[in-house]
Design an enzyme around this catalytic site. Structure first.
Site, PDB file in Angstrom:
ATOM      1  N   LYS A   1      52.701 117.597 -64.424  1.00 47.63           N
ATOM      2  CA  LYS A   1      53.497 116.707 -65.289  1.00 47.63           C
ATOM      3  C   LYS A   1      53.922 117.459 -66.551  1.00 47.63           C
ATOM      4  O   LYS A   1      53.339 118.498 -66.882  1.00 47.63           O
ATOM      5  CB  LYS A   1      52.653 115.476 -65.651  1.00 47.63           C
TER       6      LYS A   1
ATOM      7  N   ARG B   1      44.620 102.182 -69.173  1.00 45.84           N
ATOM      8  CA  ARG B   1      45.881 102.856 -69.435  1.00 45.84           C
ATOM      9  C   ARG B   1      46.858 102.537 -68.309  1.00 45.84           C
ATOM     10  O   ARG B   1      47.850 101.874 -68.519  1.00 45.84           O
ATOM     11  CB  ARG B   1      45.650 104.366 -69.584  1.00 45.84           C
TER      12      ARG B   1
ATOM     13  N   TYR C   1      56.559 129.005 -98.742  1.00 50.07           N
ATOM     14  CA  TYR C   1      56.762 127.720 -99.400  1.00 50.07           C
ATOM     15  C   TYR C   1      55.526 127.325-100.196  1.00 50.07           C
ATOM     16  O   TYR C   1      54.395 127.544 -99.763  1.00 50.07           O
ATOM     17  CB  TYR C   1      57.043 126.635 -98.357  1.00 50.07           C
TER      18      TYR C   1
ATOM     19  N   MET D   1      59.460 126.804 -90.448  1.00 52.73           N
ATOM     20  CA  MET D   1      60.078 126.341 -89.201  1.00 52.73           C
ATOM     21  C   MET D   1      60.257 127.482 -88.197  1.00 52.73           C
ATOM     22  O   MET D   1      59.961 127.333 -87.013  1.00 52.73           O
ATOM     23  CB  MET D   1      61.447 125.706 -89.506  1.00 52.73           C
TER      24      MET D   1
END
Ligand SMILES: *Cc1c(COP(=O)(O)O)cnc(C)c1O
Length: 345
Positions: free
Chosen positions: A33, A128, A242, A290
């Site tokens: 999956k 679930r 940063y 990022m």
């Protein structure tokens, strides 16, 4: 080329599948999956099918459809989410087997695709997916008359073998399924490691194929090498990144590498994570950006061409612990920007 390289060792994944298969008398499936936990369901699926896997599990019908294109006819593809509205064409045309989770799904399935194979998912306490015991007892005779190919349930605490929940779910699974003439499946990776009581007819390893906890003896499958773009010297008192997240307290050599949180390198792991070069671990300096990360390479004594975040020296669970998460999340977060290399024999 400045994108990082994610290397996926298909031989190691196959070896891990074989080792898990050897732990039980049961058939061993493969759970692929979420694009095989982010590593490529097409490539892994084909490698495992060549190695002898005959049954694959995916989360949703769309994943099953994509996997069928990769595998071709033959292997069974079972869908955990069952038969949802709009799935009938995919299930029918691409020969998928929905794991039916409710009376509604059962009705939808037999109305849309009479005679098409299906399995049953039972809830034994995880709350679930799957039918509750009372729902199953109401539906059992009708469902069995349609010849389900499998009855399964899922363990909530299989990575904690001493947890009393495991024995409780095992008992409930027996109560719901003993004496029925249908193949049964209960165990994910953790369940396989708990021994034969949990194995039944078919096991469903996922994370164990990729060298994740709790199958810590597995061969590592993933290597992530990140190129260095630039190196610079810092005087004591200078800062990096940063919010001035790092301050040099000595003359320091900083390498800036080309990957960041947009590539799934979780910001939270920064303060407790290093990258590897030539057997040396080098600490991250300051915040993960990022697309970029600063690394203190002073200890190396030379400028590296690339640094390794994942590999033999540092597996997914080390990164997971550093970010207070699990190896599953580290793998599935790995981004789309990497150059992917697949190693085969
Ligand atoms: C994800 C999943 C698995 C595989 O679990 P691992 O812990 O990765 O081995 C097995 N069964 C179900 C129902 C799942 O959702």
């Amino acid at each position: 080329m400045s994108t990082a390289t994610l290397t996926i060792d298909l031989n190691a994944a196959v070896a891990n599948w074989r080792a898990l298969d050897a732990m039980s008398e049961s058939e061993t499936a493969a759970v692929v999956k979420a694009d095989a936990y982010g590593l490529g369901a097409d490539k892994l699926g084909r490698a495992l099918a060549r190695a002898g896997a005959r049954t694959f599990f995916v989360a949703v019908a769309e994943e099953g459809a994509a996997l069928r294109q990769a595998l071709g006819p033959g292997p069974a593809i079972l869908v955990f989410s069952g038969h949802m509205p709009g799935d009938a064409d995919m299930i029918g045309d691409l020969d998928l087997i929905p794991m039916i989770n409710s009376l509604d799904q059962m009705i939808r399935h037999v109305e849309a695709l009479p005679g098409h194979p299906f399995g049953i998912q039972l809830d034994t306490g995880m709350n679930r997916l799957g039918m509750e015991p009372h729902e199953w007892s109401a539906l059992c005779d009708i469902a069995l008359a349609q010849d389900p190919v499998l009855i399964m349930s899922h363990l909530a605490c299989a990575d904690m073998p001493d947890h009393e929940m495991n024995a409780r779910q095992l008992r409930t699974f027996h109560e719901l399924t003993d004496g029925l003439d249908v193949a049964r499946s209960l165990s994910n990776t953790g369940g396989i490691l708990m021994g034969p009581d949990y194995h039944f007819d078919l096991t469903r390893p996922g994370i164990g194929l990729f060298g994740g906890h709790p199958y810590t003896k597995a061969r590592p499958v993933v290597t992530l090498d990140i190129p260095v773009i630039q190196c610079r010297d810092l005087e004591p008192g200078e800062t990096v990144g940063y919010a001035n997240g790092y301050t040099a307290d000595r003359p320091t050599r900083i390498a800036t590498i080309n990957a960041g949180y947009a590539d799934g390198i979780l910001r939270a792991m920064g303060p407790r994570t290093g990258l590897w070069a030539d057997g040396t671990i080098l600490p991250i300096a300051g915040r993960i950006s990022m697309d970029l990360i600063g690394v203190d390479v002073t200890a190396l004594g030379q400028d590296p061409k690339s640094l390794q975040l994942l590999g033999d020296d540092q597996g997914i669970d080390i990164l997971a612990n550093a970010a207070d998460t699990i190896g599953y999340e580290v793998l599935t977060a790995l981004g789309a920007r990497y150059t992917r290399r697949y190693l085969t024999a």
